[in-house]
Design a protein around this motif. Structure first.
Motif, PDB file in Angstrom:
ATOM      1  N   GLU A  81      -2.725  -0.629  -5.539  1.00 26.98           N
ATOM      2  CA  GLU A  81      -4.154  -0.495  -5.233  1.00 26.98           C
ATOM      3  C   GLU A  81      -4.572  -1.583  -4.248  1.00 26.98           C
ATOM      4  N   MET A  82      -5.479  -1.247  -3.326  1.00 26.96           N
ATOM      5  CA  MET A  82      -5.809  -2.142  -2.212  1.00 26.96           C
ATOM      6  C   MET A  82      -6.312  -3.501  -2.695  1.00 26.96           C
ATOM      7  N   GLN A 115      -1.270   5.785  -7.369  1.00 24.01           N
ATOM      8  CA  GLN A 115      -2.709   5.554  -7.264  1.00 24.01           C
ATOM      9  C   GLN A 115      -3.504   6.454  -8.196  1.00 24.01           C
ATOM     10  N   ASP A 116      -3.043   7.699  -8.431  1.00 25.07           N
ATOM     11  CA  ASP A 116      -3.750   8.591  -9.351  1.00 25.07           C
ATOM     12  C   ASP A 116      -3.781   7.994 -10.750  1.00 25.07           C
ATOM     13  N   LEU A 148       0.842  -1.210   0.000  1.00 22.62           N
ATOM     14  CA  LEU A 148       0.000   0.000   0.000  1.00 22.62           C
ATOM     15  C   LEU A 148       0.872   1.253   0.000  1.00 22.62           C
ATOM     16  N   ASP A 198       2.016   2.384  -3.332  1.00 25.58           N
ATOM     17  CA  ASP A 198       0.936   2.819  -4.233  1.00 25.58           C
ATOM     18  C   ASP A 198       0.273   1.675  -4.982  1.00 25.58           C
ATOM     19  N   VAL A 226      -3.661   4.879 -11.529  1.00 28.54           N
ATOM     20  CA  VAL A 226      -4.554   3.717 -11.516  1.00 28.54           C
ATOM     21  C   VAL A 226      -6.006   4.162 -11.661  1.00 28.54           C
ATOM     22  N   GLN A 227      -6.407   5.164 -10.896  1.00 25.70           N
ATOM     23  CA  GLN A 227      -7.791   5.627 -10.945  1.00 25.70           C
ATOM     24  C   GLN A 227      -8.114   6.304 -12.274  1.00 25.70           C
ATOM     25  N   LYS A 251      -8.647   3.665 -14.930  1.00 29.90           N
ATOM     26  CA  LYS A 251      -9.972   3.048 -14.772  1.00 29.90           C
ATOM     27  C   LYS A 251     -11.063   3.921 -15.392  1.00 29.90           C
ATOM     28  N   SER A 274      -0.661  -2.349 -10.579  1.00 32.85           N
ATOM     29  CA  SER A 274      -2.103  -2.227 -10.361  1.00 32.85           C
ATOM     30  C   SER A 274      -2.943  -1.996 -11.611  1.00 32.85           C
ATOM     31  N   VAL A 304      -6.685  -3.628 -12.373  1.00 26.40           N
ATOM     32  CA  VAL A 304      -7.872  -2.796 -12.160  1.00 26.40           C
ATOM     33  C   VAL A 304      -8.679  -2.624 -13.444  1.00 26.40           C
ATOM     34  N   ALA A 333       1.802   1.638  -9.733  1.00 24.21           N
ATOM     35  CA  ALA A 333       0.976   1.771 -10.936  1.00 24.21           C
ATOM     36  C   ALA A 333       1.214   0.600 -11.880  1.00 24.21           C
TER      37      ALA A 333
END
Length: 445
Positions: free
Chosen positions: A188-189, A373-374, A183, A186, A376-377, A380, A407, A411, A404
């Motif tokens: 993703e959970m 994480q940014d 985590l 970075d 990754v989102q 998506k 993940s 994702v 990244a």
């Protein structure tokens, strides 16, 4: 590249190895204790015949005593004395006149005995009601069994045959630390949880030979866990390009400033080295200076650029690029788009229009590896809008986390295809999951 994540994975491997080695020492002691218990048990069984002989002697002496007692009772002298005493008592009883109104001594005694028995029975009933039957403590039994029963013997036997059983408690703390490390890198959970589940599945309840190091066993589990999440959706990019009808149209999407235009130039050079011809089309008509930026790349690489005036229709520009490629027998069209924020509805709608009008063969999402994480989102969200086919991660050489890279594929269900590793046009690499996993798990120098 991804050095930080590599260190954390290596730390997890060392933690599990240390735990396993401590356990091996403990089980070695248990194995020795079990062997001692077995020797004691054999000695006890050997001693049983002697005990039986002692009991036999005691029984013989008891029988002799009984026989002697019977002989003494049958002595005529003693029998005669007892008979005289009985006659005397009988005569005394006949001489005394009975008192019919008073209860006999025998009746009084009988009543007293009955009352005493009733009282004792009442006390016993009351005690039984207030004192429920004891319930055996299963946990105590289990603990005792674990210490001295089949559980202990199973582990000791495994150790004796050169194996160590890996159990939940052996991995609990190291897995928790690995989850925190992922985590912090970075990851993703949901991806981190999937990796931990894979590691548990691969390791719990299994055994390892003592000649096989725990580090090797952990490395195998980590390899499978990483590969499962990184290789999602992978396909042979070069083969798809080779088999596709020409011209192949590839659209590049992503937010401002992540290296999208530079990635287009790098891909143009990548294709040219494979023998394909390319044309660039600037669909980024909103940003001032966008034409100048991509034109500079086209000039450096000696490529044809299709561009309209600022404020034009991006879909029209890319469509013209496809027309040019068809007319001039160009193999691949590389279309740039405006840097879009995934929260901008107007820009995302424009991306949907390009998808409808041009019908690209492939849509690639570009973002920075260091965005974590940014990235990754955003991947998506872009996939939901334009259905991306894959991703390019820039600045991978500057990313120590690797979150990244691990993940995005899991994702979105779409693979990472390329990594940008520098500022030169040759600084782009095909993303090969097996190679990345091997790099992350190789021993640190």
């Amino acid at each position: 590249m991804f050095d930080g994540l590599k260190k954390k994975l290596n730390s997890f491997r060392e933690d599990v190895e240390e735990t396993a080695e401590e356990k091996a020492e403990a089980e070695g002691v248990e194995a020795a204790d079990a062997e001692t218990d077995a020797v004691d048990a054999d000695a006890a069984e050997t001693a049983e015949p002697a005990d039986a002989s002692a009991e036999s002697v005691a029984d013989t002496e008891t029988n002799d005593a009984v026989e002697n007692g019977a002989t003494e009772t049958s002595d005529p002298v003693r029998t005669s004395a007892r008979g005289a005493e009985a006659d005397t008592v009988a005569e005394a009883t006949e001489t005394a006149e009975p008192d019919e109104s008073a209860p006999s001594a025998q009746a009084v005694a009988a009543e007293a005995d009955a009352a005493e028995a009733d009282a004792a029975e009442a006390v016993a009933d009351e005690t039984a009601e207030s004192s429920p039957e004891p319930v055996p403590d299963e946990s105590v039994d289990e603990q005792e069994e674990e210490r001295s029963g089949p559980g202990r013997l199973k582990r000791a036997a495994a150790f004796a045959t050169g194996r160590i059983i890996i159990e939940e408690e052996d991995l609990e703390q190291p897995l928790w630390e690995l989850e925190m490390a992922l985590l912090q890198s970075d990851v993703e959970m949901g991806v981190a949880e999937q990796m931990l589940d894979t590691i548990r599945e691969k390791m719990l309840g299994t055994t390892r030979k003592q000649v096989q190091t725990t580090a090797q066993l952990v490395e195998e589990a980590l390899h499978d866990a990483l590969l499962d999440v990184i290789s999602v959706g992978q396909f042979d990019f070069d083969q798809r390009i080779a088999e596709a009808d020409k011209p192949v149209t590839i659209i590049f999407t992503g937010v401002n400033g992540v290296g999208k235009t530079t990635s287009i130039a790098k891909l143009s050079e990548y294709f040219e080295k494979q023998g394909y011809s390319t044309v660039l089309a600037n669909g980024d008509t909103y940003r001032a200076g966008a034409n100048e930026q991509i034109r500079k790349h086209a000039e450096n690489l000696d490529r044809k650029l299709i561009a309209h005036e600022q404020g034009g229709d991006p879909a029209a520009v890319i469509y013209d690029g496809v027309e040019y490629a068809e007319a001039h027998d160009i193999d691949i069209v590389l279309g740039d788009t405006a840097g879009r924020l995934h929260t901008s509805n107007d820009l995302m709608a424009q991306l949907e229009k390009i998808d409808r009008v041009v019908g690209p063969d492939m849509t690639l999402f570009v973002d920075e590896a260091v965005a974590g994480q940014d990235a990754v989102q955003r991947a998506k969200k872009f996939d939901e809008t334009a259905e991306i086919d894959g991703a390019i991660l820039t600045k991978a050489d500057a990313d120590s986390s690797g979150g990244a890279a691990i993940s995005i594929a899991y994702v979105t269900g779409k693979p990472i295809l390329f990594l940008g590793t520098g500022q030169e046009y040759d600084d782009i690499e095909r993303f090969i999951p097996e190679e990345l996993v091997a790099s992350l798990l190789e021993d640190e120098e």
